[in-house]
Design a protein around this motif. Structure first.
Motif, PDB file in Angstrom:
ATOM      1  N   VAL A  64       0.844  -1.188   0.000  1.00 12.68           N
ATOM      2  CA  VAL A  64       0.000   0.000   0.000  1.00 12.68           C
ATOM      3  C   VAL A  64       0.886   1.247   0.000  1.00 12.68           C
ATOM      4  O   VAL A  64       1.656   1.480   0.932  1.00 12.68           O
ATOM      5  N   ASN A  70       1.333   5.608  -0.999  1.00 11.61           N
ATOM      6  CA  ASN A  70       0.601   6.869  -0.935  1.00 11.61           C
ATOM      7  C   ASN A  70       0.044   7.226  -2.318  1.00 11.61           C
ATOM      8  O   ASN A  70       0.483   6.701  -3.325  1.00 11.61           O
ATOM      9  N   GLN A 116       1.484  -2.866  -6.128  1.00 11.98           N
ATOM     10  CA  GLN A 116       1.505  -1.642  -5.319  1.00 11.98           C
ATOM     11  C   GLN A 116       0.230  -0.881  -5.636  1.00 11.98           C
ATOM     12  O   GLN A 116      -0.063  -0.610  -6.802  1.00 11.98           O
ATOM     13  N   SER A 170      -2.668   2.313  -4.202  1.00 13.43           N
ATOM     14  CA  SER A 170      -3.039   3.363  -3.251  1.00 13.43           C
ATOM     15  C   SER A 170      -4.336   2.953  -2.564  1.00 13.43           C
ATOM     16  O   SER A 170      -4.995   1.988  -2.971  1.00 13.43           O
ATOM     17  N   GLY A 171      -4.726   3.689  -1.539  1.00 10.29           N
ATOM     18  CA  GLY A 171      -5.862   3.308  -0.711  1.00 10.29           C
ATOM     19  C   GLY A 171      -7.167   3.123  -1.465  1.00 10.29           C
ATOM     20  O   GLY A 171      -7.902   2.152  -1.216  1.00 10.29           O
ATOM     21  N   GLY A 220       2.507  -1.771   4.403  1.00 13.16           N
ATOM     22  CA  GLY A 220       2.509  -0.329   4.192  1.00 13.16           C
ATOM     23  C   GLY A 220       3.873   0.131   3.695  1.00 13.16           C
ATOM     24  O   GLY A 220       4.891  -0.219   4.282  1.00 13.16           O
ATOM     25  N   PRO A 232       5.131   3.661   2.979  1.00 17.32           N
ATOM     26  CA  PRO A 232       4.945   5.110   2.894  1.00 17.32           C
ATOM     27  C   PRO A 232       6.137   5.814   2.238  1.00 17.32           C
ATOM     28  O   PRO A 232       7.240   5.270   2.216  1.00 17.32           O
ATOM     29  N   LEU A 255       2.731   6.618   9.084  1.00 13.61           N
ATOM     30  CA  LEU A 255       1.715   5.612   8.725  1.00 13.61           C
ATOM     31  C   LEU A 255       0.358   6.209   8.374  1.00 13.61           C
ATOM     32  O   LEU A 255      -0.555   5.478   7.980  1.00 13.61           O
ATOM     33  N   TYR A 275      -1.390   5.319   5.101  1.00 11.11           N
ATOM     34  CA  TYR A 275      -1.602   3.859   5.079  1.00 11.11           C
ATOM     35  C   TYR A 275      -2.783   3.477   5.980  1.00 11.11           C
ATOM     36  O   TYR A 275      -3.668   2.699   5.581  1.00 11.11           O
TER      37      TYR A 275
END
Ligand code: PBG
Ligand code: ZN
Length: 322
Positions: free
Chosen positions: A39, A41, A57, A59-60, A82, A84, A97, A100
């Motif tokens: 995960v 950014n 990979q 993103s949210g 995570g 970041p 974090l 994440y």
């Protein structure tokens, strides 16, 4: 009485596809599989580190969509790492974090009943790339424990079902359990990386998680592959400290230890088919040397037969037709 020879004919059990299906002792279904995600950014990020690597990979926003699709397809769960942008070196973990944790909160909201597991370790967060706190170029055990516990509580509060310490510090399962209970997160379980070997098979993962050590290696905390008795002590220790599930990795090179664990504990067992195991199969198939689908199924079956209940594999998503 007829004198027939051979008296035992095992081929009777293999005669037709329907007969073979009827006598299958283990099977691999989507419900047994857990798909890892890295995960990152940002927004709208969805990239595979290389075509067919299975290392995604996201993103949210993409994560929430992915987890929803996998959950609908019947995949057992997801394992989150995570990664970041801003790396942590000291002080509270929460700033590094934050994005994440927001991704996890969003995913939990979008898919309330998906099984979400999250890795607990410092290597993809820390500037050093090591799994524990570094002091004077050494990874120190006891100073790492509260940081791992802090991370586990943050993940638990963001909504994961299981936290999964992969750092291999001594005492971390106990420390994490105590911190979770203290934070009223009694219902969050611990999947302990009980037997984790120092392995060349983690190479592709480290690229995806940007977690390669900046100096030295992980041999002072991950286990030497040579030691079975030591592996069994690791297992017993994590049981004592309150692990809910026990994990063995890499899977393919440790099928004997999965069997050992199955015979020694009543806990659910997890096999992690790691990035390098996946890459070997992919590379051989890409060379036209063997059939990807058939070999993959054969390997996953061997892990279930060895005694694994769940398998973390980069193939879960592909098997779900994504
Ligand atoms: C880091 C971690 C690693 C993996 C899972 N957690 C890599 C490492 O120890 O360097 C490997 C997983 C894989 O290769 O798929 N704590
Ligand atoms: Zn680590």
């Amino acid at each position: 009485m007829s004198e027939s020879f051979p008296a035992t004919r095992l081929r009777r059990l293999r005669r037709t596809p329907a007969i073979r299906r009827l006598f299958k002792e283990v099977d691999v279904g989507l419900e047994h599989l857990v798909q890892p995600y890295f995960v990152v950014n940002g927004k709208g990020v969805q990239r595979e580190t290389s075509p067919g690597s299975g290392l995604w990979q996201v993103s949210g926003d993409v994560l929430a969509e992915e987890v929803q699709q996998l959950h609908r397809a019947g995949v057992g769960g997801v394992m989150l790492f995570g990664v970041p942008d801003a790396k942590w070196s000291t002080g509270p973990l929460e700033p590094a974090l934050r994005e994440y944790l927001a991704a996890i909160e969003l995913t939990r909201k979008v898919v309330p009943d998906a099984v979400i597991m999250a890795d607990v370790c410092l290597c993809s967060l820390a500037e050093t790339g090591h799994c524990g706190v570094v002091e004077e170029h050494r990874v120190v055990n006891d100073a790492t424990l509260p940081v791992l516990a802090e991370m586990a509580v943050l993940l638990a509060k963001a909504g994961v079902d299981f936290v999964c310490p992969s750092d291999m510090m001594d005492g971390r399962v106990g420390a994490i359990r105590a911190a979770l209970d203290e934070a009223k997160c009694q219902d969050v379980g611990i999947v302990s990386y009980a037997i984790k070997m120092a392995s060349a098979l983690y190479g592709p993962f480290r690229a995806a998680a940007s977690s390669a050590p900046s100096f030295g290696d992980r041999a002072s905390y991950q286990m030497p592959a040579h030691n079975r008795r030591e592996a069994l002590r690791e297992l017993a220790l994590d049981v004592d400290e309150g692990a809910d599930l026990l994990l063995v990795k890499p899977a393919l090179s440790n099928l004997d230890l999965i069997r050992d664990a199955r015979e020694r504990t009543q806990h659910p067992l997890v096999a992690y088919q790691v990035s390098g195991e996946y890459a070997m199969v992919r590379a051989a198939a890409d060379k036209g040397l063997l059939d990807f689908e058939r070999l993959m199924t054969e390997l996953l079956v061997s892990m279930r037969r060895a005694g694994a209940d769940l398998i973390i594999t980069y193939d879960a998503r592909r098997r779900a037709g994504r």
